[in-house]
Scaffold this active site. Structure first.
Site, mmCIF file in Angstrom:
data_model
loop_
_atom_site.group_PDB
_atom_site.id
_atom_site.type_symbol
_atom_site.label_atom_id
_atom_site.label_comp_id
_atom_site.label_asym_id
_atom_site.label_seq_id
_atom_site.Cartn_x
_atom_site.Cartn_y
_atom_site.Cartn_z
ATOM 1 N N TYR A 1 -0.154 32.864 -13.554
ATOM 2 C CA TYR A 1 -1.348 33.348 -14.250
ATOM 3 C C TYR A 1 -2.548 32.670 -13.610
ATOM 4 O O TYR A 1 -2.507 31.482 -13.327
ATOM 5 C CB TYR A 1 -1.270 32.963 -15.737
ATOM 6 C CG TYR A 1 -2.536 33.271 -16.498
ATOM 7 C CD1 TYR A 1 -2.718 34.515 -17.106
ATOM 8 C CD2 TYR A 1 -3.569 32.339 -16.596
ATOM 9 C CE1 TYR A 1 -3.889 34.820 -17.788
ATOM 10 C CE2 TYR A 1 -4.746 32.634 -17.276
ATOM 11 C CZ TYR A 1 -4.887 33.870 -17.869
ATOM 12 O OH TYR A 1 -6.054 34.170 -18.534
ATOM 13 N N GLU B 1 -9.333 37.999 -14.517
ATOM 14 C CA GLU B 1 -7.975 37.563 -14.875
ATOM 15 C C GLU B 1 -6.962 38.256 -13.977
ATOM 16 O O GLU B 1 -6.936 39.481 -13.894
ATOM 17 C CB GLU B 1 -7.683 37.889 -16.344
ATOM 18 C CG GLU B 1 -6.341 37.329 -16.789
ATOM 19 C CD GLU B 1 -5.948 37.825 -18.174
ATOM 20 O OE1 GLU B 1 -5.989 37.014 -19.112
ATOM 21 O OE2 GLU B 1 -5.606 39.008 -18.313
#
Ligand code: GDP
Ligand code: MN
Length: 389
Positions: free
Chosen positions: A109, A197
């Site tokens: 992530y 993101e």
């Protein structure tokens, strides 16, 4: 402002962040054209909507032949995709991203957001990337690392090394990781992003890093200086009530509760939503009609609030300054005459011309519930909504 994954990946590609080869399709015919050009399988068929969690909702599927790509696409295109982020109503899929599949050795992530506490940009990363990142954040937050960047100094190589080290990246991938972080930081600051993101950032079997998903949000107040970003806006993804409110110059944000509220001033609107919550109810919207609102804007505000079928009661909380209480009262009366208000309305107003305003409401013959102050208004709303349960 949000953009689609395929648009975000185009920006990444331009900024030298590796992304898989992919094309957007608006129809099944386009899907077939793209699939015919594919070099190798698997191919990933991805729903393009402004919400995450698509994998969990069935909006991301692998396919191993042209036929399977077409079959997957036929199922996803036009479907009402419900994900943990769309709410129960879901979102209709109008576009697909048809993308070259990647062999995944690990999912990381990676994101950049503003950090109010440090007044800078924070890089967040986790070795536990992928579809369960929300669970990781809730249950094992220590698995999410944070590296703060001082905006005056910008990104430094030690930021990248720290992040790479904390993630335990293989040596082969570190140079590429540094380049990705630098590119993302540059994109973030150049285009006035509020969030980038990448989840997942994947490591392939040959130790290459790829951004497999991308969500980019932009600061709307800065869009005037990024015309090319503004062009990426997809009106079909906007909430229809919010879009209508914007046309009337009303500052409206739809929420999930059942108490509609109309307030003048953003600060008072925030305070009013708190008061609704403290009374045990949930606000259905944020609506700031603005300091200089006129009767017509008040009427438009009512119309938009009432179009939300969740609304079971309305709280009007106005402090009459530039918007005088008599003007507000006229707006309410006009709205009641022109649109059918079929839910209880509690009105609390104070300030300029309040006596005239109260008289207009009292003489109107409308069944309005007047409140003497905020606390009284909260109690009245609380008991109306409590009575519905
Ligand atoms: P999201 O659910 O909306 O965040 O959509 P993502 O684009 O992140 O896709 C969800 C998941 O699908 C990813 O976490 C991957 O596990 C999987 N996925 C996406 N693209 C590929 C691919 O090219 N190959 C493989 N094997 N899996 C993929
Ligand atoms: Mn994702």
């Amino acid at each position: 402002m949000k953009i689609h994954e395929y648009q975000a990946k185009e920006l990444l590609r331009l900024n030298k962040v590796p992304v898989p080869l992919g094309f957007v399709a608006h129809s099944l015919a386009e899907v077939r054209e793209i699939a015919a050009k594919v070099v190798s399988f698997p191919v990933v068929v991805k729903a393009q909507i402004h919400a995450g969690g698509r994998g969990k909702g069935g909006g991301v599927k692998l396919a191993h032949s042209v036929e399977e790509v077409a079959a997957r696409a036929e199922k996803i295109l036009g479907m009402n995709l419900v994900t943990p982020q769309t709410g129960p109503a879901g979102k209709k899929v109008k576009k697909l991203l048809i993308e070259q599949g990647v062999s995944i050795k690990h999912e990381y992530y990676l994101s950049l957001v503003h950090d109010r506490a440090s007044a800078g940009i924070v890089i967040m990363a986790s070795v536990a990337g992928g579809m369960d990142i929300e669970k990781v954040a809730a249950e094992t937050p220590e698995k999410i690392i944070k590296v703060n960047v001082n905006p005056l100094l910008g990104i430094q190589s030690y930021h990248c090394r720290n992040a790479a080290f904390l993630l335990g990246l293989p040596v082969e991938a570190i140079r590429q990781f540094n380049q990705i972080i630098n590119s993302l930081y540059q994109l973030f600051t150049e285009k006035d992003c509020s969030q980038i993101e990448i989840n997942p950032l994947v490591l392939t079997d040959s130790d290459q890093l790829y951004a497999l998903d991308a969500k980019i949000n932009f600061d709307e107040s800065a869009l005037f200086r990024h015309k090319e970003i503004l062009e990426l806006h997809d009106p079909e993804e906007d909430d229809p009530l919010e879009a209508e409110a914007a046309r009337f110059n009303l500052n409206y944000i739809k929420l999930d509760g059942n108490v509609g509220n109309m307030v003048n001033g953003a600060g008072l609107a925030m305070a009013t939503m708190d008061i609704i919550k403290m009374a045990g109810a949930e606000p259905a919207n944020f609506l700031d009609v603005g300091g200089g609102a006129n009767a017509e804007m008040v009427e438009n505000g009512f119309r938009i609030i009432l179009k939300d079928t969740n609304v079971k009661a309305i709280l009007v909380n106005i402090f009459g300054g530039i918007l005088r209480c008599d003007v507000l009262a006229q707006g309410i009366v006009q709205a009641a005459k022109n649109s059918h208000i079929d839910v209880p309305v509690v009105v609390r107003m104070e300030g300029t011309n309040v006596e005239q305003g109260r008289k207009i409401l009292a003489d109107s013959g409308l069944e309005l519930i007047t409140a003497v102050d905020l606390q009284d208004a909260a109690q009245k709303i609380g008991s109306i909504v409590g009575g519905l349960k």
